[in-house]
Design an enzyme around this catalytic site. Structure first.
Site, PDB file in Angstrom:
ATOM      1  N   LYS B  91       0.817  -1.217   0.000  1.00  0.00           N
ATOM      2  CA  LYS B  91       0.000   0.000   0.000  1.00  0.00           C
ATOM      3  C   LYS B  91       0.850   1.267   0.000  1.00  0.00           C
ATOM      4  CE  LYS B  91      -4.158  -1.998   0.317  1.00  0.00           C
ATOM      5  NZ  LYS B  91      -5.162  -1.912  -0.748  1.00  0.00           N
ATOM      6  N   GLU B 113      -9.664   5.947   3.110  1.00  0.00           N
ATOM      7  CA  GLU B 113     -10.464   4.858   3.665  1.00  0.00           C
ATOM      8  C   GLU B 113      -9.493   3.712   3.943  1.00  0.00           C
ATOM      9  OE1 GLU B 113      -9.796   5.049   0.554  1.00  0.00           O
ATOM     10  OE2 GLU B 113      -9.254   2.966   0.127  1.00  0.00           O
ATOM     11  N   SER B 379       1.686  -9.530  -0.769  1.00  0.00           N
ATOM     12  CA  SER B 379       1.272  -8.129  -0.666  1.00  0.00           C
ATOM     13  C   SER B 379       1.474  -7.530   0.714  1.00  0.00           C
ATOM     14  CB  SER B 379      -0.190  -7.984  -1.087  1.00  0.00           C
ATOM     15  OG  SER B 379      -1.023  -8.784  -0.281  1.00  0.00           O
TER      16      SER B 379
HETATM   17  C1  LIG Z   1      -1.720  -6.918   2.583  1.00  0.00           C
HETATM   18  C2  LIG Z   1      -2.868  -6.584   1.713  1.00  0.00           C
HETATM   19  N1  LIG Z   1      -3.006  -7.223   0.548  1.00  0.00           N
HETATM   20  C3  LIG Z   1      -4.026  -6.962  -0.268  1.00  0.00           C
HETATM   21  C4  LIG Z   1      -5.000  -6.043   0.063  1.00  0.00           C
HETATM   22  C5  LIG Z   1      -6.129  -5.834  -0.876  1.00  0.00           C
HETATM   23  O1  LIG Z   1      -6.021  -4.649  -1.580  1.00  0.00           O
HETATM   24  P1  LIG Z   1      -5.705  -4.670  -3.140  1.00  0.00           P
HETATM   25  O2  LIG Z   1      -6.645  -5.638  -3.750  1.00  0.00           O
HETATM   26  O3  LIG Z   1      -5.925  -3.274  -3.550  1.00  0.00           O
HETATM   27  O4  LIG Z   1      -4.294  -5.096  -3.332  1.00  0.00           O
HETATM   28  C6  LIG Z   1      -4.888  -5.335   1.263  1.00  0.00           C
HETATM   29  C7  LIG Z   1      -5.876  -4.321   1.659  1.00  0.00           C
HETATM   30  O5  LIG Z   1      -5.914  -3.853   2.756  1.00  0.00           O
HETATM   31  C8  LIG Z   1      -3.795  -5.618   2.108  1.00  0.00           C
HETATM   32  O6  LIG Z   1      -3.635  -4.990   3.271  1.00  0.00           O
END
Ligand SMILES: Cc1ncc(COP(=O)(O)O)c(C=O)c1O
Ligand SMILES: Cc1ncc(COP(=O)(O)O)c(C=O)c1O
Lengths: 257, 395, 395, 257
Positions: B91, B113, B379
């Site tokens: 993020k 948000e 992620s």
């Molecule tokens: C670690 C992590 N991965 C994925 C997501 C999902 O978001 P996005 O689909 O935008 O990658 C989030 C959202 O809070 C997150 O914290």
């Protein structure tokens, strides 16, 4: 001629447009509220189609939408209620809702059903003017439905002109940049803004909305447009009232007195 | 020739995208539409962005050859380590970009948000760094289930405002943030946390996140001799980590995109966020995309154990990729994700976020060859989810 | 000419160091003494070590020019971001090194002590990665105050055994680990988490951590044009993060070393861990060094709000540096450290570990010139300390 | 001649060495325990100097040390108690403790005070042989104090020889690699180890310790050395006993019977 246009033709000032949410406080309250408002001297009624995610709306309208949905309000039912109502009432009726509701119902079907139920115009805050112009305008005209676009203090001059030109019902002038339900007074800066809008739109009918909540703010707003729209203040007024009819009457009188 | 999977001049990916916003937001949105490319393409921006990514975020994030996983699944599995970024997820790539943009636009107040709290923390972080006021909207339920991130945001000086409507989760927090922006039309920039929202957000966020696939290219070249993989696996809430991981491979059709979406208690359970399977075309938060809705166009309240995937929509880029069969979606239940989280932890010593864990569940069902190069986008890290893991596994 | 600050052939830094272990440990200790240099100098080891540091740990850790701090303190302040390492602190540098060594020595079972839990997590992590049994000893009080790290260790598959004796903190966990090693003389390697313990641990751990100053050299060269700073600030529990940050500058006397030790409730309060001020020469955990003790040689139970600094001794290297006036020690109270943690968070968007926060308190009292180059070693991130911060600051 | 050497000279087998912690269970229990043990037939007594961090010791000795320190045991007091005791008792006395205690007291002063109180030897598990040889040996000799080094199954042959050569009191053979207080039986592997040690140390006196806890383990151990040392089992036996003297007697009898 569309009933909305007729109102603006016949009445040149202090047009009172009242908003409330369909299905609130009871599923069929609309059948009581509309006649009562009409009788009390309201000029136009804006019926909110309750939506799960009304992101331009403040807490009052959000809460009323939530209750309306819980009560079971749906578009099919809403159209039936309006059809029934139209057997006895003639006041101009506007539907206000979000574009997704229209899309899911099906644009063509929605416009047809709304028109044949007796609706006169639509307000869809998240419908882009461009999309209206290129894809929907013809259909609105075919169904004899008016539309109102919104302008705010941030709207550019060109865009105000364009909004006015596209607004076949009236131009919806948002008092200040905010969601619905605020109750601030009209400030100096706003007067400049209202005057500017008026000078840009020549004789497009216009109403001021957002934050109008009592007689004095209604009258003040009416100085700068053809009238004003009251929503949240009306919904708040209905709260806890046993007799909706008399509450409606009471409210309209308090505004117009 | 126009790229098949990039945004067009009107902000659409095929039939998805656009900017369906009330007039109150028009000025801010069109300001962004007009300026985001020129600002982000300026040399000053590029220099500041890449320097902060390097020295503050800690990029490049490693591409780790996961030997144990590779043996377990009989393929060549690489992990793109966004969990190692400052604040613990991908993020921050986006919030660094947007805060630089906000400064350029002379905004004094930042709103955001957040679902899992990672985007909220990343936003609060860049606001502390740039000394800007920060207000984060977060669903009341998410405030409870991601308490650690709430503490972090507050410590960073942000105000965390609970969203009390609807399902009290990410969708509702987004509504509140949009309402705040409507109420503050001049001084405020809204840092959206995923590739959702009105144009230009999906494209802008995807570009900021595209550093992920940019690095992957040369890291793969170094480690495998070829600058693209066979598969990229990512979880999808709104889809920003996936968009970043796919970005530079969008037009290279030899790379297969596998998305994991939250199936919650099961697709047919009535408690899921499996947007691509249960959703249909519609508008949510200003974009035309796939979303979960009733026949009457009411948005359905989603459910997932993972706050970051608990969202009834999906970014318009992904709606387009799915529509074009360019990406394949795998529904992953809460239980499968929890098990994958434990599996990854025990196998490679990496505790993933619950969101991320969903992506690893794809490994259990996909077909691979021994020489398939599979990149899983990690992620985020799982620190925020420890209470959930602890309860579930009874540690 | 022999370096003034390196260990000598007998394991001493000046008069400090050595290996004061019971015979039951002699075999394991002398095996390490004999082999640690040849193993760690082998090409295979060096390759594996540096590859894991890069792809798994995420090194190099950035050297971040902290603009806001620099303005606040009127100097050029750089942050060495060990908080961005996998698992969140510098501790993993050492555990990667030691796990590779343990494999080379054919050990099947790993034990460790931990205070803040960071070393425990780092050890559990490398054990998961290498598929080795892992037992971590942790003081019962630390198990309570660093609960998040306990969950992490368990999720990683480690067994966490409470140390119930003494002050139930790091010292006691170390005693228990040593007793475990005595009871398992063949198959077990003890991964000590700091530059403490009998020779060769202090030197071995310092070498594994020396990657910190190795990177600092070229990062400073790049950013300041000179490959050494004027000051390095680090907190000191046993002293491993400090040792790593100082290592390559030990013989360069233009670099000044500033150490922050935990003054707890105040040096004269009877509740502190201010070893250098309150301590005297003695033996703790197998090394001659400075420690807090009574006239009768009983070790005094230390106190600090920070579990990682709550230790009555200090590594022999640091005892020597202090003795030689090569390093200056600043006592930092709980309250000062808490305030520095908040200050850093709000100023730069970085939430430090409580241990690390102590180092930042030095900035409030040291003298600098506007062009002084100051590096603060950010030994770890503060996720584990959120409950403490939350309680203290009333978030 | 040192009293310890004298014991090994006069008695060739089944020498019983009993360990307990000074200051435990009561601050001056030592004054009761030592005479009782001597009377009951104990050959050597090892007095533990309670330590805050006894890292070679198991739970029993840890707990006794903690209580002893809480009772207020200190080295000065310990030396006074021993001085007093020596007015009437002649049994060989060994002090066991950690090197840090000796260092803080001051090595020279410690050896002098211990010797003049009537101590015959020391066991310091964390004192390196090399440090003893180069820095302390002379001083031990000067004070007529014996010393015992430890060997374990992991100790190399050369090192066993060296430990034996330096152990002027006796060689302390640790039964298995462990901390004190375990109670496993002697296994086959251990016998090989004991025999190996015996063959390497020629006629250095030796005692086996760690894990010896009853008559049978004492007797078995005595087959492979000149006797054995019992610590934790004795301390556990004293637990809750009102009459220490009779408890000591009882325990020694149970071992020797
Ligand atoms: C670690 C992590 N991965 C994925 C997501 C999902 O978001 P996005 O689909 O935008 O990658 C989030 C959202 O809070 C997150 O914290
Ligand atoms: C983040 C952090 N910094 C510092 C320390 C203190 O250890 P050392 O003095 O060995 O660096 C610890 C110990 O747990 C820690 O977790």
């Amino acid at each position: 001629m569309n009933r909305i246009n007729a109102v603006f033709k016949s009445k040149k000032e202090s047009i009172l447009n009242i908003y409330f949410t369909a299905g609130h406080p009871k599923l069929d309250s609309l059948l009581e509220i509309i006649p009562a408002l009409e009788e009390a001297g309201t000029d136009i009624i804006e019926i909110g189609m309750p939506y799960s995610d009304p992101l331009a709306d403040g807490e009052t309208i959000q809460a009323s939408s939530e209750i309306a949905l819980k009560n079971g309000m749906e578009l099919n039912l809403l159209f039936k209620q309006i059809t029934k109502l139209r057997q006895t009432n003639k006041i101009p009726l506007i539907l206000m809702g979000y574009y997704n509701q229209v899309l899911q119902y099906g644009v063509d079907k929605f416009l047809k059903d709304a028109a044949s139920a007796g609706i006169d115009g639509l307000i869809i805050p998240d419908l882009p003017m461009q999309e209206y112009e290129t894809q929907l305008k013809e259909k609105f005209i075919k169904n004899n439905l008016g539309i109102s676009f919104l302008v705010t203090p941030q709207t550019s001059d060109t865009r105000i002109k364009k909004a006015a030109a596209l607004s076949s019902a009236f131009l919806y002038i948002i008092s200040s940049s905010s969601i619905t339900g605020t109750t601030s007074n009209i400030a100096d800066g706003q007067i400049t803004y209202y005057n500017k809008v008026r000078s840009l739109i020549s004789n497009t009918p216009s109403l001021i909305g957002f934050g109008i909540h009592n007689s004095s703010s209604f009258k003040k707003a009416s100085l700068y447009a053809d009238g004003a729209i009251i929503g949240s203040a009306f919904i708040r007024h209905l709260e806890g009232k046993k007799n909706l009819r008399s509450a409606c009457k009471e409210f309209v009188q308090s505004i117009l007195s | 020739m126009r790229d098949k999977y990039s945004v067009d001049d009107n902000g659409y990916y095929g039939k998805f995208g656009g900017a369906y916003v009330p007039e109150m937001l028009h000025h801010n949105i069109s300001e962004l539409q007009e300026k985001y490319l020129s600002i982000t393409h300026s040399n000053k921006f590029k220099k500041d962005f890449s320097q902060l990514l390097k020295d503050y975020v800690g990029r490049p994030s490693p591409l780790f050859f996961a030997n144990n996983l590779s043996q377990k699944y009989n393929a060549k599995i690489y992990l793109k380590r966004e969990d190692l970024n400052h604040t613990g997820s991908h993020k921050i790539n986006n919030t660094i970009g947007q805060i630089l943009l906000a400064k350029e636009l002379n905004k004094k107040r930042i709103i955001a948000e957040t679902g899992a709290g990672q985007h909220g923390v990343a936003t609060a972080t860049v606001c502390a760094l740039m000394d800007l006021e920060c207000i984060v909207y977060m669903g009341a339920i998410d405030i409870e289930r991601q308490a650690a991130n709430v503490s972090r945001m507050k410590m960073l000086g942000a105000e965390v405002r609970p969203a009390l409507s609807g399902s009290k989760t990410l969708k509702d927090a987004t509504n509140e943030a949009i309402r705040d922006w409507i109420n503050h039309p001049k001084d405020t920039h809204y840092i959206i946390g995923s590739v959702v929202g009105p144009h230009p957000y999906p494209d802008m966020v995807a570009r900021f996140q595209s550093v992920i696939s940019e690095e992957m290219q040369y890291q793969l070249e170094e480690q495998t001799g070829r600058n693209f993989p066979d598969f990229i696996l990512a979880c999808v809430g709104g889809g920003s980590n996936a968009a970043g991981a796919f970005f530079h491979f969008l037009e290279n059709e030899s790379v297969q995109f596998y998305l994991a979406e939250a199936a919650g208690k099961g697709i047919d359970s009535g408690h899921s966020a499996a947007t691509s399977i249960l959703g249909s075309e519609g508008i949510i938060h200003g974009a035309k995309t796939l979303l979960m809705q009733t026949d009457d166009g009411q948005i359905i309240e989603p459910y997932s154990i993972s706050a970051g995937l608990d969202y009834p929509g999906i970014g318009p880029l992904h709606a387009h990729l799915i529509d074009q069969k360019r990406a394949t979606v795998f529904p992953v239940t809460d239980t499968q994700a929890l098990n994958s989280a434990l599996m990854l932890t025990r196998t490679e010593g990496i505790i993933p976020a619950l969101e991320t864990a969903h992506a690893f569940s794809i490994l259990d069902v996909m077909d691979v060859e021994p020489d398939s190069v599979v990149v899983v986008n990690v992620s985020g890290r799982g620190d925020k989810d420890l209470p959930t893991y602890k309860n579930h596994f009874n540690f």
